[in-house]
Design a protein around this motif. Sequence first.
Motif, PDB file in Angstrom:
ATOM      1  N   HIS A   8       0.819  -1.209   0.000  1.00  0.00           N
ATOM      2  CA  HIS A   8       0.000   0.000   0.000  1.00  0.00           C
ATOM      3  C   HIS A   8       0.853   1.260   0.000  1.00  0.00           C
ATOM      4  CE1 HIS A   8      -3.464  -2.527   0.600  1.00  0.00           C
ATOM      5  NE2 HIS A   8      -2.875  -3.078   1.645  1.00  0.00           N
ATOM      6  N   GLU A  11      -0.149   4.776  -1.128  1.00  0.00           N
ATOM      7  CA  GLU A  11      -1.040   5.606  -0.315  1.00  0.00           C
ATOM      8  C   GLU A  11      -0.280   6.653   0.491  1.00  0.00           C
ATOM      9  OE1 GLU A  11      -3.525   3.304   2.242  1.00  0.00           O
ATOM     10  OE2 GLU A  11      -4.022   1.878   0.663  1.00  0.00           O
ATOM     11  N   HIS A  85      -0.502  10.368   4.697  1.00  0.00           N
ATOM     12  CA  HIS A  85      -1.424   9.827   3.706  1.00  0.00           C
ATOM     13  C   HIS A  85      -1.420  10.732   2.483  1.00  0.00           C
ATOM     14  CE1 HIS A  85      -5.114   8.439   1.799  1.00  0.00           C
ATOM     15  NE2 HIS A  85      -4.873   7.309   2.459  1.00  0.00           N
TER      16      HIS A  85
END
Length: 115
Positions: A8, A11, A85
Amino acid sequence: MDSGDSEHAGEWHFYAVVGTTVQGRHTLARFGPRPTALDALRLAIHAVNHTAFSLLEQGVNGDPCADIRLLERLPITEFTIERHHRTTRVADRRWALTGRKHHRKTSRRDRPAVA
C-alpha cells in the motif's frame, strides 16, 4: 513492522523532518514529499552536519520550520522520517523512524598526551 514500502506504499508520502540539538532542541525544516521511506531516509542521512538553509539553497523541496537565522547557522543533528497519507496529508502517528548524529567517544589511548 511496516517499512512504509509495503503493498500500500502508493497511499503514502514520506518526509524527512530535520532538527538540531545545538543550542537547545529545534525542528529546522520538513523536506519532501518523497515517494518511499528509503528516499526520505537517504535525504535525512545526507542532511546531517549540513544546515537546513544549505539544502533549501540547493533546491531540495522543503519547508522551513524555524527562524531563518537558525536555518543558516545550526547544523542538522537529528531527523525523523514521517509518513503522511497521500490524499488527506495526515501524518500516520503509528509509524516513524528517527535517527541522530552519533558522537564517537574517545578513549584515553586516543587522546593526545598532555605535556
